[in-house]
Write an enzyme that holds these catalytic residues in place. Structure first.
Site, PDB file in Angstrom:
ATOM      1  N   ASP A  16       0.865  -1.175   0.000  1.00 54.03           N
ATOM      2  CA  ASP A  16       0.000   0.000   0.000  1.00 54.03           C
ATOM      3  C   ASP A  16       0.903   1.226   0.000  1.00 54.03           C
ATOM      4  OD1 ASP A  16      -2.165   1.632   0.094  1.00 54.03           O
ATOM      5  OD2 ASP A  16      -2.715   1.201   2.160  1.00 54.03           O
ATOM      6  N   ASP A 293      -3.516  -3.123   6.114  1.00 56.02           N
ATOM      7  CA  ASP A 293      -3.869  -2.628   7.443  1.00 56.02           C
ATOM      8  C   ASP A 293      -5.365  -2.748   7.752  1.00 56.02           C
ATOM      9  OD1 ASP A 293      -4.872  -0.720   5.751  1.00 56.02           O
ATOM     10  OD2 ASP A 293      -3.602   0.916   6.466  1.00 56.02           O
TER      11      ASP A 293
END
Length: 476
Positions: A16, A293
């Site tokens: 990410d 996450d």
């Protein structure tokens, strides 16, 4: 050739952007409201302020003069912008009753909150500016101006969040009538949010490239912002491109496998796309690491060879699904972990090569001596000495060899390679046979010139010295 195939093997890290490659220190730099640009302390648009405060699940705590973000960093940055304006977001929340919340969705890229407006209801939407503007009734000139401003900030690697509101009569069922709520809205503007790249990421990405590790950025940001970040990190070139998820999600499996070889960035990425990328890369023989996450990242984290969750911003679900939890959420820590992993792997190989060479040569010299008609070359005490004193400390030292700096210049090890490689096995055999041949030459020819009484000591010392050289060979 075999060597060329090995050089083409690459490990992959699917990362990410926010918080891993960037500092996760979100700051609102500019706000577009009433067709003009403002700084956060100049904001007077009531609807924007209410949207910042109400259409959010984040919170801010203060430890002295330091702000501690709790929840989504983007939402926290918006609350901090409200504070710069002199407003108290907690007071705004207390004056409004929330009737319903449509949470942020990775697929839709926006969230909506419905509040009680007294005579009616007020609907606040927040998310991707393209999605938000599609809900709004806007004049073409106004839309073009907003798009130009948005593109300008995206080209500066800013994250842009759009906002809209609508006042209307109450409805009966919010779950069924969402499309009714999210149309003919008023576009209130957007906020440009800066999140600088971590200083150590540039060098970490270069080290990945030298080590044969390919970085793929799977981000929820738009294609312009993602491309700017990727170009700044130097991962795009003539053969590697950035695409939006919608460009690849409709491809067949064969087309997707071919396309993914040339894709380094997927913008507006979804959990489904991330999972598909992981499966495709693994099918091509790569060892795949995935960072995540959120709850939606759990399947990709679980399916990857190495799932890496964020320790600071990660959810408990993502941490449970992962193999590694980063305490600092930094990409450079992943690169350090790769270096340590390679170092430990090499130390295992050094240890094994030394031990197997000692054992192989011991077996050969004992058998060869007996078959040749000599007495056993070693007594029981000498064999214990070799196995405990000569094997133990050197082997332990090899297992604790310091991690070397050139490890990240080497190409990845193929995923189907055993810890005892073919080259190791050949060295073990050659060294073991060589030691045995010299040992037996002393037995037969006595080229060191000792008498019969000295022969057991000479043979024992010769074998011990050979093992010292074997330790040095294994070390290198």
């Amino acid at each position: 050739s075999r060597r060329q195939r090995q050089m083409c093997i690459r490990d992959r890290v699917c990362s990410d952007k926010t918080g891993t490659l960037t500092e996760n220190r979100m700051t609102v730099t500019d706000i577009y409201s009433h067709k003009r640009m403002l700084k956060p302390n100049e904001l007077k648009n009531v609807h924007l302020i209410e949207n910042f405060c109400i259409n959010s699940t984040a919170d801010i705590q203060f430890e002295g003069q330091q702000m501690k973000f709790i929840g989504n960093p983007t939402e926290c940055a918006l609350l901090a912008a409200v504070r710069q304006n002199g407003s108290d977001y907690t007071a705004v929340r207390e004056t409004m009753e929330v009737l319903h919340v449509y949470p942020f969705s990775s697929e839709l890229k926006y969230m909506t909150t419905v509040i009680d407006g007294g005579d009616g209801i007020e609907v606040f939407a927040k998310g991707s500016p393209e999605k938000i503007m599609d809900m709004c009734s806007m004049a073409e000139a106004e839309r073009e101006k907003a798009v130009r401003q948005i593109t300008e900030f995206q080209e500066k690697a800013r994250r842009v969040i759009g906002f809209a509101h609508r006042t209307m009569k109450p409805i009966d069922e919010y779950e069924k009538d969402r499309q009714v709520l999210e149309k003919e809205m008023v576009f209130d503007g957007f906020a440009a949010i800066a999140d600088p790249i971590r200083g150590d990421v540039y060098e970490a990405v270069k080290r990945c490239s030298h080590a044969g590790i390919e970085l793929k950025i799977l981000t929820g940001d738009n294609i312009v912002t993602a491309t700017v970040i990727a170009e700044e990190l130097g991962i795009l070139d003539e053969d590697h491109i950035a695409v939006e998820s919608q460009e690849v999600e409709t491809l067949s499996e064969e087309e997707f496998l071919e396309k993914i070889k040339h894709v380094r960035v997927i913008a507006r990425s979804t959990p489904v796309i991330k999972m598909r990328v992981v499966k495709a890369l693994k099918s091509q023989g790569s060892v795949v690491a995935v960072t995540g996450d959120g709850i939606n990242d759990a399947p990709a984290l679980k399916h990857a060879d190495v799932g890496i969750a964020m320790g600071i911003t990660g959810t408990e679900v993502s941490k449970e699904a992962s193999d590694i939890v980063l305490l600092d959420d930094s990409f450079s820590t992943i690169v350090k972990a790769v270096q340590w992993g390679r170092g430990i792997y090499e130390n295992f190989q050094r240890f094994i090569q030394f031990q197997l060479t000692v054992n192989l040569s011991s077996v050969i010299v004992v058998l060869a001596s007996i078959l040749a008609g000599f007495t056993a070359p070693f007594s029981a005490l000498q064999l214990l000495w070799i196995n405990i004193i000569m094997d133990g400390p050197p082997a332990l030292t090899l297992g604790l060899e310091p991690i070397r700096g050139d490890l990240m210049e080497q190409k990845p090890t193929p995923r189907n390679t055993g810890i005892v490689s073919k080259s190791m096995l050949s060295r073990i055999v050659v060294n073991g046979v060589y030691i045995s041949c010299v040992f037996m030459a002393q037995h037969w020819g006595n080229f060191l010139g000792g008498n019969q009484e000295e022969m057991p000591t000479i043979l024992f010392t010769l074998f011990v010295v050979f093992q010292l050289f074997n330790a040095l060979n294994s070390r290198e």
